[in-house]
Design a protein around this motif. Structure first.
Motif, PDB file in Angstrom:
ATOM      1  N   LEU A 142       0.651  -1.144   0.337  1.00 41.59           N
ATOM      2  CA  LEU A 142      -0.254   0.048   0.242  1.00 41.59           C
ATOM      3  C   LEU A 142       0.605   1.332   0.089  1.00 41.59           C
ATOM      4  O   LEU A 142       1.731   1.164   0.824  1.00 41.59           O
ATOM      5  CB  LEU A 142      -1.257  -0.184   1.267  1.00 41.59           C
ATOM      6  CG  LEU A 142      -1.841   0.665   1.225  1.00 41.59           C
ATOM      7  CD1 LEU A 142      -3.179   0.679   0.111  1.00 41.59           C
ATOM      8  CD2 LEU A 142      -3.025   1.369   2.647  1.00 41.59           C
ATOM      9  N   LYS A 143       0.851   2.394  -1.059  1.00 39.23           N
ATOM     10  CA  LYS A 143       0.972   3.594  -1.099  1.00 39.23           C
ATOM     11  C   LYS A 143       1.140   3.349  -0.067  1.00 39.23           C
ATOM     12  O   LYS A 143       0.485   4.014   0.741  1.00 39.23           O
ATOM     13  CB  LYS A 143       0.896   3.538  -2.087  1.00 39.23           C
ATOM     14  CG  LYS A 143       1.601   3.507  -3.259  1.00 39.23           C
ATOM     15  CD  LYS A 143       0.462   4.291  -4.948  1.00 39.23           C
ATOM     16  CE  LYS A 143       1.018   3.722  -5.641  1.00 39.23           C
ATOM     17  NZ  LYS A 143       0.331   4.757  -7.101  1.00 39.23           N
ATOM     18  N   VAL A 144       2.104   5.316   0.345  1.00 36.05           N
ATOM     19  CA  VAL A 144       2.106   6.142   1.583  1.00 36.05           C
ATOM     20  C   VAL A 144       1.168   7.457   1.430  1.00 36.05           C
ATOM     21  O   VAL A 144       0.967   7.369   0.462  1.00 36.05           O
ATOM     22  CB  VAL A 144       3.289   6.670   2.220  1.00 36.05           C
ATOM     23  CG1 VAL A 144       3.066   8.000   2.995  1.00 36.05           C
ATOM     24  CG2 VAL A 144       4.308   5.697   2.554  1.00 36.05           C
ATOM     25  N   GLY A 195       2.383  -1.926  12.215  1.00 37.30           N
ATOM     26  CA  GLY A 195       2.684   0.508  11.509  1.00 37.30           C
ATOM     27  C   GLY A 195       1.623   0.542  11.144  1.00 37.30           C
ATOM     28  O   GLY A 195       1.422   1.719  10.051  1.00 37.30           O
ATOM     29  N   LEU A 196       0.745   0.330  11.061  1.00 40.42           N
ATOM     30  CA  LEU A 196      -0.850   0.815  10.390  1.00 40.42           C
ATOM     31  C   LEU A 196      -1.748   1.138  11.311  1.00 40.42           C
ATOM     32  O   LEU A 196      -1.543   0.540  12.158  1.00 40.42           O
ATOM     33  CB  LEU A 196      -1.544  -0.449   9.607  1.00 40.42           C
ATOM     34  CG  LEU A 196      -0.651  -0.642   8.938  1.00 40.42           C
ATOM     35  CD1 LEU A 196      -1.450  -2.220   7.660  1.00 40.42           C
ATOM     36  CD2 LEU A 196      -0.502  -0.130   7.313  1.00 40.42           C
ATOM     37  N   HIS A 239      -2.152   3.989   5.977  1.00 36.44           N
ATOM     38  CA  HIS A 239      -0.375   4.145   6.100  1.00 36.44           C
ATOM     39  C   HIS A 239      -0.196   5.099   5.792  1.00 36.44           C
ATOM     40  O   HIS A 239       0.494   6.041   5.378  1.00 36.44           O
ATOM     41  CB  HIS A 239      -0.037   3.262   4.393  1.00 36.44           C
ATOM     42  CG  HIS A 239       0.894   2.882   4.777  1.00 36.44           C
ATOM     43  ND1 HIS A 239       1.580   2.336   3.437  1.00 36.44           N
ATOM     44  CD2 HIS A 239       2.400   2.461   4.951  1.00 36.44           C
ATOM     45  CE1 HIS A 239       2.789   2.514   3.970  1.00 36.44           C
ATOM     46  NE2 HIS A 239       3.434   1.968   4.676  1.00 36.44           N
ATOM     47  N   GLN A 240       0.822   5.506   7.234  1.00 33.81           N
ATOM     48  CA  GLN A 240       1.122   7.182   7.413  1.00 33.81           C
ATOM     49  C   GLN A 240       2.793   6.816   7.233  1.00 33.81           C
ATOM     50  O   GLN A 240       3.199   7.772   6.440  1.00 33.81           O
ATOM     51  CB  GLN A 240       0.428   7.249   8.684  1.00 33.81           C
ATOM     52  CG  GLN A 240       0.936   8.369   8.811  1.00 33.81           C
ATOM     53  CD  GLN A 240       0.223   9.158  10.511  1.00 33.81           C
ATOM     54  OE1 GLN A 240      -0.055   8.148  11.344  1.00 33.81           O
ATOM     55  NE2 GLN A 240       1.055  10.310  10.472  1.00 33.81           N
ATOM     56  N   SER A 241       3.379   5.835   7.064  1.00 31.08           N
ATOM     57  CA  SER A 241       4.957   5.183   6.902  1.00 31.08           C
ATOM     58  C   SER A 241       5.227   4.084   6.506  1.00 31.08           C
ATOM     59  O   SER A 241       4.597   3.145   6.373  1.00 31.08           O
ATOM     60  CB  SER A 241       5.044   5.818   8.520  1.00 31.08           C
ATOM     61  OG  SER A 241       6.816   6.069   8.547  1.00 31.08           O
ATOM     62  N   LYS A 242       6.343   4.285   5.875  1.00 23.41           N
ATOM     63  CA  LYS A 242       6.893   2.756   5.322  1.00 23.41           C
ATOM     64  C   LYS A 242       8.021   2.452   6.593  1.00 23.41           C
ATOM     65  O   LYS A 242       8.021   1.699   6.459  1.00 23.41           O
ATOM     66  CB  LYS A 242       8.010   3.137   4.545  1.00 23.41           C
ATOM     67  CG  LYS A 242       7.286   3.887   3.093  1.00 23.41           C
ATOM     68  CD  LYS A 242       8.668   3.806   1.621  1.00 23.41           C
ATOM     69  CE  LYS A 242       8.156   4.707   0.913  1.00 23.41           C
ATOM     70  NZ  LYS A 242       9.542   4.422   0.036  1.00 23.41           N
TER      71      LYS A 242
END
Length: 513
Positions: free
Chosen positions: A407-409, A439-440, A468-471
């Protein structure tokens, strides 16, 4: 003599109505309720004591167990503002962003009301539901949920019958779907087949050849006749696969209840299914004109997918409904449907798994292993805690591999999941915790609880919106991850103490406490 017979018949009907016949209330069953514990038992003409004894079955015990151990956050509880003549309004629980949670609840309500493959009045299902597939997502629900997922590319790691992909094509997405079941790949690939007029005419011509060859056979109405006719027909693989798909749908669908349809032979049913499928393909082509192409469908395990165009390929949005733990056996259904049409069908590359002459079939591994949350796995697992631990591991694995990394940021994911038949698993808690571990963030969630006043209460289901806020993936020693691990450990210890107390006290003492 005639009058005496009438009197006898009248007396027999009266006695039956008084309680000894099939129309009596006792024969229908008396529903006994214990409102203090919110349990519902059904007894056959017996009193409350027998109903309480019946409460010792595993399903009812699981419901009480989940209430005591997990509970529910009563942040927002109110009936849905949609009326229905056939269903009472279920209870809902909304969390997070109110507007987004309301959209999630509306989608769950449509799933609750219509199920699958039926759709609301005025909403066409196009190809969806042509081939039966267990536990499908309501098409209108998927259509509504896609409004929360902006972007151009859509991915479903548990595509099943392809509902998400078809609705994504309607919305103009470039769709990509995977599933570990060969049946899901087979069904979805033909549910999402975007065709032009020439392709539909070619399919019609190939179908007519198959039917003509079948009618020339000495036994034209048999299943073997249709199989041989398809095998002996020369045509592109895509068209032959579509005919195997139509034959599988014909065998899997129940004949209509009308007296004319009951007299139909298998060849006539197959012919009618061909006409229906071509019509549905035409409807899909009109509805998905913005997409302009078929969805890309491949077989892959969501826990470690390896079929993407590139290792770093990412999507704008994800909409999926993973298996409910300990509820279904999708691969068993796949083998059953595969066996109906016999060898030679284009469901997979290895298509010789069929039995004959008393020899048991040896199915390839792709038809037997790898299913997530299978009911058979739950039955074979030695302990509840072992199955729960495996479920948590699998949840985090597919969340990381198919959502976090794909999922893209700035992208969003919606997960639809229902309650488990395993006592130790709360699917809402386990799914949200798995998302947070990788991390979601959870933007909103909605739950519709089963209505105990219904004759056939539906399973409680949840819709969760993830962002999705950050990689970056949180490390194992991160404070939030450690807090989740400690919460899981505390719940496990509490459940073990609960089971120990229950076994020591016995059911009667436990229910009274």
């Amino acid at each position: 003599m005639a009058s005496q017979c009438l009197v006898v018949l009248f007396l027999a009907a009266w006695v039956s109505h008084r309680g000894k016949g099939p129309v009596s209330n006792r024969a229908r069953g008396i529903r006994s309720r214990c409102f203090s514990e919110k349990l519902i038992f059904r007894s056959r003409g017996v009193g409350m004591k027998a109903a309480m004894r019946k409460a010792g079955n595993t399903k009812t015990s699981r419901r009480r167990f989940r209430r005591e151990i997990h509970g529910r956050d009563n942040t927002v509880q109110s009936p849905l503002n949609i009326s229905s003549d056939s269903l009472r309004e279920p209870e809902r629980v909304l969390k997070g962003d109110p507007l987004k949670a309301e959209i999630l609840s509306q989608a769950l309500w449509l799933q609750y009301k219509h199920g699958f493959p039926h759709t609301p009045t005025g909403f066409s299902a196009v190809t969806q539901g042509f081939h039966p597939y267990p536990a499908g997502l309501q098409p209108k629900s998927a259509n509504i949920l896609l409004d929360l997922l902006p972007g151009d590319t859509l991915y479903d790691p548990f595509m099943g019958g392809g509902t998400t992909l078809v609705e994504g094509m309607r919305k103009g997405y470039e769709c990509f779907g995977t599933d570990i079941s060969p049946l899901a790949v087979f069904v979805s690939s033909y549910h999402t087949w975007y065709t032009n007029k020439t392709e539909r005419e070619n399919l019609q011509n190939v179908a007519e050849k198959v039917l003509a060859n079948a009618l020339q056979h000495p036994y034209p109405n048999g299943l073997n006749t249709l199989r041989d006719s398809i095998r002996n027909t020369t045509a592109p693989r895509r068209y032959l696969g579509a005919l195997w798909f139509i034959l599988s749908a014909t065998l899997s669908r129940k004949p209509r209840s009308g007296w004319k349809e009951k007299e139909e032979t298998l060849v006539e049913r197959f012919q009618r299914s061909c006409e229906e499928y071509i019509t549905r393909l035409s409807s899909l082509a009109e509805a998905a004109i913005d997409s302009g192409k078929s969805a890309e469908v491949l077989r892959s395990d969501a826990r470690h997918p390896s079929v993407f165009p590139s290792p770093d390929y990412q999507f704008d949005a994800i909409l999926t409904s993973p298996p409910y733990p300990a509820v279904y056996d999708y691969l068993s259904v796949a083998r059953e449907m595969r066996a109906k049409i016999g060898g030679g069908a284009l469901m997979s590359e290895d298509n010789d798994a069929r039995s004959g002459d008393g020899i048991r079939a040896v199915w390839p591994l792709e038809w037997r292993e790898g299913e997530l949350g299978a009911r058979k796995t739950y039955r074979k697992t030695a302990s509840e805690e072992g199955y729960e631990a495996q479920w948590i591991t699998d949840q985090e694995a597919w969340m990381l591999a198919s959502v976090k990394k794909r999922l893209k940021v700035g992208g969003r994911c919606v997960v639809i999941i229902g309650d488990s038949d395993a006592r130790w698993i709360d699917t809402l808690i386990s799914t949200t915790e798995a998302a947070q571990v990788v991390g979601l963030s959870v933007e909103a969630s909605a739950s519709i609880h089963l209505n105990p006043d219904e004759k056939n209460p539906r399973r409680t289901e949840h819709a969760i919106l993830l962002y999705h806020q950050s990689k970056e993936v949180p490390k194992a020693d991160d404070e939030d991850v450690l807090a989740i691990r400690n919460a899981q450990k505390d719940r496990r210890n509490k459940r073990m103490e609960f089971d120990k107390r229950r076994r020591s006290l016995g059911f009667k003492s436990w229910i009274s406490s």
